[in-house]
Design an enzyme around this catalytic site. Structure first.
Site, mmCIF file in Angstrom:
data_model
loop_
_atom_site.group_PDB
_atom_site.id
_atom_site.type_symbol
_atom_site.label_atom_id
_atom_site.label_comp_id
_atom_site.label_asym_id
_atom_site.label_seq_id
_atom_site.Cartn_x
_atom_site.Cartn_y
_atom_site.Cartn_z
ATOM 1 N N ARG A 45 0.856 -1.192 0.000
ATOM 2 C CA ARG A 45 0.000 0.000 0.000
ATOM 3 C C ARG A 45 0.893 1.244 0.000
ATOM 4 N NH1 ARG A 45 1.734 1.846 4.075
ATOM 5 N NH2 ARG A 45 0.596 3.753 3.736
ATOM 6 N N GLY A 46 0.245 2.420 -0.101
ATOM 7 C CA GLY A 46 0.997 3.663 -0.180
ATOM 8 C C GLY A 46 1.257 3.956 -1.648
ATOM 9 N N ALA A 47 1.017 5.209 -2.050
ATOM 10 C CA ALA A 47 1.006 5.529 -3.481
ATOM 11 C C ALA A 47 2.298 5.139 -4.221
ATOM 12 C CB ALA A 47 0.685 7.016 -3.662
ATOM 13 N N GLN A 183 -2.875 2.450 9.830
ATOM 14 C CA GLN A 183 -1.548 2.535 9.205
ATOM 15 C C GLN A 183 -0.584 3.382 10.062
ATOM 16 O OE1 GLN A 183 -4.443 2.992 7.646
ATOM 17 N NE2 GLN A 183 -4.372 2.438 5.490
ATOM 18 N N ASP A 224 -1.880 10.802 -2.482
ATOM 19 C CA ASP A 224 -2.229 9.727 -3.427
ATOM 20 C C ASP A 224 -2.486 10.259 -4.827
ATOM 21 O OD1 ASP A 224 -3.069 8.603 -0.608
ATOM 22 O OD2 ASP A 224 -2.688 6.923 -1.965
ATOM 23 N N ASN A 234 -5.578 12.348 -0.208
ATOM 24 C CA ASN A 234 -4.738 11.548 0.695
ATOM 25 C C ASN A 234 -5.663 10.832 1.681
ATOM 26 O OD1 ASN A 234 -2.039 10.764 1.596
ATOM 27 N ND2 ASN A 234 -2.466 11.939 3.439
ATOM 28 N N LYS A 235 -5.073 10.053 2.556
ATOM 29 C CA LYS A 235 -5.834 9.228 3.508
ATOM 30 C C LYS A 235 -6.943 10.016 4.190
ATOM 31 C CE LYS A 235 -5.574 5.763 4.160
ATOM 32 N NZ LYS A 235 -6.489 4.827 3.462
HETATM 33 O O1 MRU Z 1 -4.835 3.202 1.984
HETATM 34 P P1 MRU Z 1 -3.354 3.425 1.961
HETATM 35 O O2 MRU Z 1 -2.659 2.913 3.178
HETATM 36 O O3 MRU Z 1 -2.712 2.953 0.671
HETATM 37 O O4 MRU Z 1 -3.224 5.015 1.977
HETATM 38 C C1 MRU Z 1 -1.950 5.576 1.910
HETATM 39 C C2 MRU Z 1 -1.934 7.051 2.046
HETATM 40 O O5 MRU Z 1 -2.957 7.702 2.078
HETATM 41 C C3 MRU Z 1 -0.586 7.703 2.054
HETATM 42 O O6 MRU Z 1 -0.620 8.865 2.831
HETATM 43 C C4 MRU Z 1 -0.190 8.062 0.620
HETATM 44 O O7 MRU Z 1 -0.315 6.954 -0.225
HETATM 45 C C5 MRU Z 1 1.177 8.604 0.533
HETATM 46 S S1 MRU Z 1 2.399 7.378 0.876
HETATM 47 C C6 MRU Z 1 3.941 8.039 0.610
#
Ligand code: MRU
Length: 321
Positions: A45-47, A183, A224, A234-235
């Site tokens: 996970r994470g962009a 997370q 994201d 973002n989250k």
């Molecule tokens: O649902 P997730 O855990 O994939 O969400 C991740 C986020 O929102 C992060 O803040 C984002 O991807 C940036 S990671 C460098």
């Protein structure tokens, strides 16, 4: 720390983020179906890490499948919000006419770049944070996980913490637990503990109160998808944090590699926001916590308007919008 996602002996190997912090284990993904499942369960996970997953997924398909383009489509659609996933898929697909080895070489190049770009972006962002704040050492607030685990290596928003900590400039990181999948509590806290950075976990709902008490010098988040006008997806919870930060005069800094910028999107209104399973809210660790027929509103992301953001920083420096 090893790469969050890598290519090992003909398959994709990831750190299983569903198991941390209790268990540190690796998962070997040998089919596109396994990769899509891992993406949807947030095992990876994470962009930026999703960008790498997209590219390696196409390499996997190119090595093993008859219909690479159909598989690429499945991977790109596994999660809708982070633009990096489709970007990684497209980048690797561009090499398909040159054969599976060229696809893999492109995917591996993307992985190598990811760590460098995040290091550079977070170094620029560290300077922005220092310019926007006066208190030393700093008390920083983090939401979700934008660290090593959200990238191939190093991290974006948490990468800023690594740079500042190396210089002895971090007093504490307040870590939003980041409901419902935690997370922050599970992954960001684990990374900070590994790096010996002082931190405290807090409920997401404590963030505004922490700012009101003067406990936060700067909010640092990842992204994201960043629209051309600087709106940031973002989250879930990021938007509320930005409103609270503006109210309390706390700088709000977004850090991301430029692969997160979606230049085709004029503003954040058209970002597709992933809605996740109600059980993430109606159950806690498998135990029901709501009446049996409770319905849920469970968006995984929100959009923060550019007007509430102090700076969006990529490897090219402060974004001009
Ligand atoms: O649902 P997730 O855990 O994939 O969400 C991740 C986020 O929102 C992060 O803040 C984002 O991807 C940036 S990671 C460098």
């Amino acid at each position: 720390m090893r790469r969050t996602i890598d290519w090992v002996d003909g398959a994709i190997v990831i750190i299983d983020q569903t198991a941390l912090p209790v268990n540190y284990r690796l998962l070997r993904l040998e089919t596109v179906g396994q990769l899509v499942d891992a993406i949807q369960r947030l095992a990876v996970r994470g962009a930026p890490a999703l960008g790498a997953a997209g590219a390696l997924g196409v390499a996997l398909a190119a090595a093993r499948s008859h219909d690479v383009r159909a598989d690429a489509e499945l991977i790109a659609r596994a999660r809708p919000t982070a633009v990096n996933l489709a970007w990684g898929v497209e980048r690797a697909l561009g090499q398909l006419p040159h054969g599976p080895e060229a696809v893999l070489a492109e995917a591996l190049a993307l992985l190598a770049e990811d760590e460098e770009l995040n290091k550079t972006a977070s170094a620029h962002a560290a300077e922005v944070v220092l310019a926007e704040t006066s208190r030393r050492p700093l008390r920083l607030l983090s939401h979700c996980n934008a660290g090593h685990l959200a990238t191939v290596g190093w991290g974006s928003a948490l990468g800023v913490v690594w740079h500042l900590h190396e210089r002895g400039l971090v007093e504490e990181v307040l870590v939003d637990e980041t409901r419902p999948l935690l997370q922050g509590a599970r992954l960001t806290a684990w990374e900070l503990a590994q790096a010996n950075v002082p931190y405290r976990v807090q409920p997401d709902s404590a963030a505004a109160a922490a700012m009101a008490r003067g406990m936060v010098d700067c909010v640092l988040v990842g992204a994201d998808r960043i629209a051309a006008n600087g709106d940031v997806a973002n989250k879930i919870g990021t938007y509320g944090l930005a409103i609270a930060a503006r109210h309390h005069g706390v700088p709000f800094v977004v850090v991301a590699p430029s692969s997160t910028v979606d230049g085709k999107l004029a503003d954040g209104a058209a970002v597709v926001i992933e809605e996740r399973d109600a059980r993430e809210l109606t159950e806690y660790a498998g135990t029901p916590i709501t009446p049996p027929d409770a319905r849920a509103f469970n968006p995984a992301f929100d959009v923060t308007p550019a007007a509430l953001i102090t700076a969006v920083v990529t490897e090219h420096g402060r974004l001009k919008t």
